[in-house]
Design an enzyme around this catalytic site. Structure first.
Site, PDB file in Angstrom:
ATOM      1  N   GLU A 165     -31.411 -15.615  -7.264  1.00 51.56           N
ATOM      2  CA  GLU A 165     -31.103 -14.492  -6.381  1.00 51.56           C
ATOM      3  C   GLU A 165     -29.790 -13.901  -6.835  1.00 51.56           C
ATOM      4  O   GLU A 165     -28.786 -14.601  -6.954  1.00 51.56           O
ATOM      5  CB  GLU A 165     -30.934 -14.972  -4.937  1.00 51.56           C
ATOM      6  CG  GLU A 165     -32.236 -15.331  -4.244  1.00 51.56           C
ATOM      7  CD  GLU A 165     -32.002 -15.829  -2.821  1.00 51.56           C
ATOM      8  OE1 GLU A 165     -32.943 -16.403  -2.254  1.00 51.56           O
ATOM      9  OE2 GLU A 165     -30.880 -15.652  -2.287  1.00 51.56           O
TER      10      GLU A 165
ATOM     11  N   ASP B  53     -23.002 -12.067   6.309  1.00 49.90           N
ATOM     12  CA  ASP B  53     -22.399 -13.040   5.418  1.00 49.90           C
ATOM     13  C   ASP B  53     -21.074 -13.566   5.933  1.00 49.90           C
ATOM     14  O   ASP B  53     -20.298 -12.847   6.557  1.00 49.90           O
ATOM     15  CB  ASP B  53     -22.183 -12.411   4.030  1.00 49.90           C
ATOM     16  CG  ASP B  53     -23.495 -12.297   3.274  1.00 49.90           C
ATOM     17  OD1 ASP B  53     -24.138 -13.340   3.064  1.00 49.90           O
ATOM     18  OD2 ASP B  53     -23.880 -11.162   2.916  1.00 49.90           O
TER      19      ASP B  53
END
Lengths: 274, 404
Positions: free
Chosen positions: A50, A61
């Site tokens: 990824e 995040d």
């Protein structure tokens, strides 16, 4: 549609182990180092990669990945350059799936059609776009599938059985189960619940299930990998980069630090089912 | 009124105002947002909910807010008659309380036990901390570290009210960063937490819901103005950050083409200064952030810019999606007002009317000062005086070179 994702998960399953899915932020800590990290990761045991698209406002995040995105953006990383990284990688490796992961706005501004065309040429296999739920499928998911790029959806502890049908409807490639409600980098608390959730999702789909969020060590990977078809490690790898920096810049140890951790994690997935 | 060609029908059932709006959130939040939509639909059709909110508006906030004829300012500008819709007289000192009361009642109905909010100038943080104190719910307010510094009095007010104020150091430490952090909290504590968004932006149903709570401003104004002048105003002006006071005063008049409507955006140092303003509609383009598609300040790679405004409440690189729709439709004229124009308006209002406006509202006032002299004495303008300026006294002193 490229078969790289399905082929790689099948290969791992044939070997009796989960796939190791590794995340790095494109352009972190700088473009050159990032390309070397990417190019060398498969040799250390990564099965699926990824590649994060840096974004100024990464709402899902934690601080580690936020800072990685900032380092990349400060170094001038753009979506163009991220696609070029994939293209360079693809020249060396025709089999390892690459998933781009990020937020919608950079793709929207690049232009959805143009982005999908360029991503296909570069050799991108799938997309994970955090802020595009099933309700917004018309934006990118359906056009991506139409052009042969998988759209990998996140399912979470808040996704109940009814909602799961909606979420799985246009999901392709694999299903990404987020092990907790929270942001990237938080601690894994209940591994049994994760196993239960994986089995529940499996009863709804034939796609491989990869589990992410909170997996930091080889032992975590081995534990989660008992039930999951793939284990995703992101923050721990990004932190290995962060810890290796000197004055905020790549040091002589940066590449070795992250590749060493990938090797450890690969050992973890090896023994997951032994 | 729900006619086919009305501008007041939005959003559609998927939360879109034309191209704008939507639900661009992480999957973790999606079930919650669908719950919220349902709970809000149920509440707004429940007479008991309406009665409870109505009673609080009257006895706690002090509604209706007065419509005030600004006689000396009118004389000074020598044109249209100027009225203020005095939201700054509300309990907590701004229009923000209108929305907070509506949402806290909803949070209670949903059985949520913890409230989080973001704040820029601190007005929404104070209003949220206030309703949390009133209903005995724990409250966490995310506030950019820069704003914590420039809005110190409001930070202390929030703490007195029992809220925890979390300074956010990411980015430039302003409203955008506070909103990111609030979303991170929400996604982590999704089970028990209600996110009380302060402006008419974010994922559906927030833009519509916050607008509905703030629409009381325009609804009251319509009635008060008819009583005062026997007609509709010729122009309405409000400042636009996220745009909740603006949509609140605009909404009742959108289908009256004779009423000119102006939104004053934060022009900062001027539109020609790179990253020096927060005029997302005058100087940005459509993008996706914080749950909705709307006009945003961003670079060619889709990275969001920080922007700048003297006013913490307007220091946000986006705007509510209904404003983006109204801009494209041409119904509302959005204009940039610079820091200096707002500072001048702030001082003139204070001296001539004995009213210290919030720096946010002073942006609207600066637009009124441009418009009024171009209009006839038989014409009228209403300004949404959305907040009081006590919190801004230190900022203004600093800009005027005065030590307090």
């Amino acid at each position: 549609m490229s078969n790289r994702i399905a082929n790689r998960f099948r290969k791992c399953a044939d070997e009796g182990r989960p796939a190791l899915v590794t995340y790095i932020m494109a352009g972190d800590p700088d473009l050159k180092t990032s390309q070397k990290i990417l190019d060398g990761m498969v040799e250390q045991g990564a099965d699926v990669i990824e590649l994060g698209i840096p974004f100024s406002d990464p709402m899902a995040d934690g601080p580690t990945i936020q800072l990685a995105g900032q380092r990349a953006l400060n170094g001038g990383q753009t979506l163009h350059k991220t696609l070029a990284m994939v293209e360079a990688f693809r020249k060396r490796d025709g089999d390892t799936p690459i998933i781009l992961m990020g937020y919608y706005n950079p793709i929207y501004i690049y232009g959805v059609d143009r982005f999908l065309d360029d991503a296909l040429v570069a050799g991108v296999d799938g997309l994970i776009v955090v802020d595009l739920p099933a309700e917004e499928d018309a934006e990118l998911c359906i056009p991506a599938i139409g052009k042969g790029i998988s759209f990998i959806r996140l399912t979470t502890p808040t996704t109940d059985d009814k909602r799961l049908e909606t979420v799985l409807k246009n999901t392709s490639g694999f299903v990404y189960y987020v092990s907790m409600t929270g942001i990237t980098g938080a601690a894994l608390t209940n591994t049994k619940a994760v196993g239960d959730a994986v089995r529940r999702i499996k009863s709804h789909t034939d796609l491989p299930i990869a589990v992410g969020f909170g997996i930091k060590t080889a032992d975590d990977a081995a534990t989660i990998g008992r039930d999951a078809d793939g284990v995703v490690v992101g923050t721990a790898l990004v932190r290995a980069i962060e810890n290796s920096l000197e004055d905020g810049k790549a040091s002589a140890y940066t590449i070795a630090a992250i590749h060493g951790l990938v090797r450890d994690l690969a050992e973890g997935v090896e023994r997951a089912r032994k | 009124m729900n006619v086919a060609n009305s501008l007041r029908n939005g959003p559609d059932e998927t939360g879109h105002f034309g191209l704008y709006g939507g639900r661009f959130v992480a999957e973790t939040l999606m079930p919650l947002i669908l719950d919220l939509e349902q709970a809000y639909e149920a509440a707004r059709n429940d007479p008991e909910y309406a009665a409870e909110l109505g009673a609080l508006n009257t006895h706690y906030t002090g509604r209706p807010s007065p419509l005030y004829f600004a006689e000396r300012l009118t004389e000074h500008l020598g044109g249209a008659k100027i009225y203020f819709k005095r939201e700054e007289l509300n309990h907590t000192g701004s229009h923000k309380i209108n929305n907070c009361l509506g949402q806290i009642l909803l949070a209670r109905r949903m059985g949520k036990t913890r409230i989080i909010a973001e704040t820029g100038a601190g007005q929404h943080g104070v209003a949220t901390a206030t309703v949390c104190a009133r209903f005995g719910l724990p409250c966490v307010v995310y506030m950019g570290a820069t704003d914590v510094e420039r809005q110190a009095p409001n930070v202390f007010r929030m703490k007195l009210l029992g809220a925890e104020v979390v300074p956010v150091t990411a980015g430039a430490g302003t409203l955008k960063d506070a909103m990111n952090e609030a979303l991170r909290d929400w996604v982590t504590n999704v089970e028990n937490t209600y996110y009380l968004i302060g402006t008419a932006a974010g994922p559906h149903p927030y833009p519509a819901m916050v607008r509905d709570f703030q629409s009381i401003i325009g609804t009251e104004l319509r009635e008060q103005f008819a009583e005062a002048e026997g007609k509709l105003p010729d122009a309405i002006v409000a400042c636009v950050g996220g745009g909740s006071n603006a949509i609140g005063i605009f909404h009742a008049f959108l289908d009256d083409p004779d009423v000119a409507i102006y939104g004053a955006e934060a022009g900062g140092y001027g539109l020609d200064v790179e990253d020096g303003h927060c005029a997302s509609m005058s100087g940005g383009r459509p993008g996706v952030l914080h749950g909705n598609r709307t006009y945003l300040l961003q670079n060619e790679d889709g990275q969001i810019l920080e922007g700048h405004s003297i006013s913490a409440g307007l220091d946000y690189p986006g705007v509510g999606p209904e404003h983006s729709f109204l801009k494209d439709s041409g119904r509302v004229t959005y204009v940039p007002i610079t820091d200096n124009e707002a500072l001048e308006a702030f001082q003139i209002c204070t001296r001539l009317e004995g009213i210290i406006p919030a720096l946010e509202s002073a942006h609207g006032l600066a637009q009124v000062m441009k418009l009024a002299p171009t209009m006839g004495k038989d014409q009228t303008i209403v300004l949404s005086l959305s907040g009081r300026g006590d919190k801004d006294v230190n900022t203004v002193a600093k800009h005027l070179g005065v030590e307090v």
